[in-house]
Scaffold this active site. Structure first.
Site, PDB file in Angstrom:
ATOM      1  N   PHE A 139       0.855  -1.184   0.000  1.00  0.00           N
ATOM      2  CA  PHE A 139       0.000   0.000   0.000  1.00  0.00           C
ATOM      3  C   PHE A 139       0.890   1.232   0.000  1.00  0.00           C
ATOM      4  O   PHE A 139       1.790   1.348   0.825  1.00  0.00           O
ATOM      5  CB  PHE A 139      -0.910   0.024   1.231  1.00  0.00           C
ATOM      6  CG  PHE A 139      -1.833   1.218   1.239  1.00  0.00           C
ATOM      7  CD1 PHE A 139      -2.980   1.238   0.453  1.00  0.00           C
ATOM      8  CD2 PHE A 139      -1.532   2.342   2.000  1.00  0.00           C
ATOM      9  CE1 PHE A 139      -3.817   2.354   0.439  1.00  0.00           C
ATOM     10  CE2 PHE A 139      -2.366   3.450   1.990  1.00  0.00           C
ATOM     11  CZ  PHE A 139      -3.510   3.458   1.214  1.00  0.00           C
ATOM     12  N   ASP A 224       9.234   2.575   1.344  1.00  0.00           N
ATOM     13  CA  ASP A 224       8.077   3.298   1.861  1.00  0.00           C
ATOM     14  C   ASP A 224       7.996   2.991   3.360  1.00  0.00           C
ATOM     15  O   ASP A 224       7.563   1.913   3.763  1.00  0.00           O
ATOM     16  CB  ASP A 224       6.811   2.834   1.133  1.00  0.00           C
ATOM     17  CG  ASP A 224       5.545   3.493   1.681  1.00  0.00           C
ATOM     18  OD1 ASP A 224       5.605   4.111   2.764  1.00  0.00           O
ATOM     19  OD2 ASP A 224       4.497   3.377   1.021  1.00  0.00           O
ATOM     20  N   LYS A 253       2.904   9.700   8.473  1.00  0.00           N
ATOM     21  CA  LYS A 253       2.206   9.168   9.652  1.00  0.00           C
ATOM     22  C   LYS A 253       2.847   9.612  10.982  1.00  0.00           C
ATOM     23  O   LYS A 253       2.627  10.735  11.399  1.00  0.00           O
ATOM     24  CB  LYS A 253       2.085   7.643   9.556  1.00  0.00           C
ATOM     25  CG  LYS A 253       1.087   7.230   8.464  1.00  0.00           C
ATOM     26  CD  LYS A 253       0.487   5.859   8.678  1.00  0.00           C
ATOM     27  CE  LYS A 253      -0.702   5.632   7.760  1.00  0.00           C
ATOM     28  NZ  LYS A 253      -0.448   4.770   6.616  1.00  0.00           N
TER      29      LYS A 253
HETATM   30  C1  PLP Z   1      -0.718   5.135   5.199  1.00  0.00           C
HETATM   31  C2  PLP Z   1       0.287   4.763   4.204  1.00  0.00           C
HETATM   32  C3  PLP Z   1       0.480   5.528   3.036  1.00  0.00           C
HETATM   33  C4  PLP Z   1      -0.406   6.694   2.670  1.00  0.00           C
HETATM   34  O1  PLP Z   1      -0.263   7.758   3.560  1.00  0.00           O
HETATM   35  P1  PLP Z   1      -1.342   8.961   3.508  1.00  0.00           P
HETATM   36  O2  PLP Z   1      -0.815   9.930   4.526  1.00  0.00           O
HETATM   37  O3  PLP Z   1      -2.661   8.372   3.862  1.00  0.00           O
HETATM   38  O4  PLP Z   1      -1.332   9.510   2.145  1.00  0.00           O
HETATM   39  C5  PLP Z   1       1.498   5.160   2.174  1.00  0.00           C
HETATM   40  N1  PLP Z   1       2.288   4.106   2.439  1.00  0.00           N
HETATM   41  C6  PLP Z   1       2.135   3.358   3.550  1.00  0.00           C
HETATM   42  C7  PLP Z   1       3.059   2.214   3.793  1.00  0.00           C
HETATM   43  C8  PLP Z   1       1.124   3.646   4.463  1.00  0.00           C
HETATM   44  O5  PLP Z   1       0.957   2.872   5.536  1.00  0.00           O
END
Ligand code: PLP
Length: 408
Positions: A139, A224, A253
């Site tokens: 994701f 990521d 986050k």
């Molecule tokens: C939550 C998340 C995102 C997206 O972050 P947003 O602030 O909602 O755009 C991208 N990559 C990972 C691994 C995530 O957990």
């Protein structure tokens, strides 16, 4: 029609239906506790989906936010500002990075990373080197580019045509990555622990192989760390735990502890591709966000916080195992630091939401990660007493789910 205390039904009237929030509306938080509109208390092991790294309303963060609110809120990128410069400096000091780009969310940080990878390959080699490889179950956010790179079909359905040149391989599968990568690859994007995809940690050998294959094919390795970063997995970033250094790292986050911020970290060499005018964000590097994030990093890097993450990980994992020895609902309990997942046994497949709702009824907030995994991502400062109380509530919730299912 306005209400002084709007209830959940107002959501359905005035908000787009892309979410299905629970009925409870929290109005106040402190540490790992939340209170709803009726004054009912909850233990929060959801942590705003791995965002509230220091819990709710941490006094040091509140103080920084209030102080900055009296000084300066916003300038735009026509100017730089002191909080942004300080935060960038700290991120470079604490990680592999030489350069930082600020934005407001994880998706935007990933969007920047992917655009940088394309732009660098285009500048160095040419447009043919544009392919991006990512993994199934990953994701990376909800912009059209990031959902397409993300490995979950359901998030791109109905939004095509999608950006091209993106390949998905199965996670933790070295042979599949080796078969997919070529000199046309500009980047490989990976989560060191797949968060939304079910709290699945990478094997060390997999990340090492990804590093080696990227080097062989002159591709950038992007981690990521939007969910795994900022102390969540024990080390400040999960790449440090694995000993595998990416070319680009994205973080969001937990970085803001609840204030929106995202950042892309990279090397001097890669950063050169982002020449003036190639990318930007109105709010990126916002003084309020950067001031708060600097304090988050200061607190998270304290020895006692790291020690707490280790101790609470062990307590939570042992507690989940104890619950499982009584109830036998989990097939695996996994994760790193304070990002834990408990996968349901085949008998409970697809029923994770049922457990989330039962926990909420008992006064406990947890998350799911996909249809069959319960996920916990609490404050890194969560106390021993909070975890002990949470485990009691979870045990009761599981008893309830079992009792109701047997009765039905
Ligand atoms: C939550 C998340 C995102 C997206 O972050 P947003 O602030 O909602 O755009 C991208 N990559 C990972 C691994 C995530 O957990």
């Amino acid at each position: 029609m306005s209400q002084q205390h709007p209830d959940r039904s107002v959501f359905d009237q005035v908000m787009t239906p892309n979410y299905a929030p629970v009925d409870v509306i929290p109005v106040r938080g402190r540490g790992a506790r939340l209170w709803d509109q009726h004054g009912r208390e909850y233990i929060d092991l959801a942590g705003g989906i791995a965002v509230n790294s220091l819990g709710h309303c941490h006094p040091e963060l509140v103080a920084e936010l209030k102080a900055q609110a009296d000084e300066l809120w916003h300038l735009s990128n026509v100017y730089t500002n002191e909080p942004a410069l300080r935060l960038a400096q700290t991120l470079c000091d604490l990680t592999f990075a030489d350069k930082v780009y600020f934005c407001n969310s994880g998706a935007e940080a990933n969007e920047a990373a992917l655009k940088l990878a394309r732009r660098k390959a285009w500048a160095d080699v040419g447009e043919a080197k544009h392919e991006i490889i990512s993994t199934r179950g990953s994701f990376h956010g909800r912009t059209l580019f990031t959902v397409t790179v993300g490995g979950q079909e359901k998030y791109t359905e109905g939004f095509r045509p999608a950006p091209q040149g993106i390949t998905h391989v199965s996670y933790n599968d070295i042979a599949a990555l080796e078969a997919a990568i070529s000199d046309r690859t500009c980047a490989v994007m990976l989560e060191p622990v797949q968060g939304e995809g079910g709290v699945r940690p990478a094997d060390r050998a997999y990340l090492e192989a990804a590093r080696r294959l990227c080097d062989q094919h002159n591709a950038l390795l992007i981690f990521d760390e939007v969910q795994t970063g900022v102390g969540r997995c024990g080390e400040l970033y999960a790449y440090m735990h694995y000993g595998v250094t990416p070319d680009i790292l994205t973080t969001a986050k937990s970085l803001g502890g609840g204030f929106p911020i995202g950042a892309m970290l990279t090397t001097d060499d890669a950063a050169q591709a982002l020449i003036v005018g190639t990318h930007g964000s109105t709010y990126g590097g916002n003084p309020l966000a950067c001031r708060v994030a600097s304090k988050v990093l200061e607190v998270v890097t304290r020895d006692e916080v790291r020690a707490n993450v280790t101790a609470r990980h062990q307590q939570l994992k042992a507690g989940l195992e104890a619950i499982n020895s009584r109830h036998g609902v989990f097939s695996e309990i996994r994760g790193m630091g304070l990002l834990l997942g408990a996968e349901l046994t085949p008998a409970w497949e697809g029923k994770a939401k049922l457990f989330l709702q039962a926990a909420l009824k008992e006064g406990l907030m947890i998350l799911v990660a996909g249809p069959s995994v319960l996920r916990m991502a609490p404050s890194l400062l969560v106390t021993e007493a909070d975890i002990a109380a949470a485990l009691d509530l979870l045990g009761r919730a599981i008893e309830q789910v079992k009792a109701e299912t047997e009765a039905a």
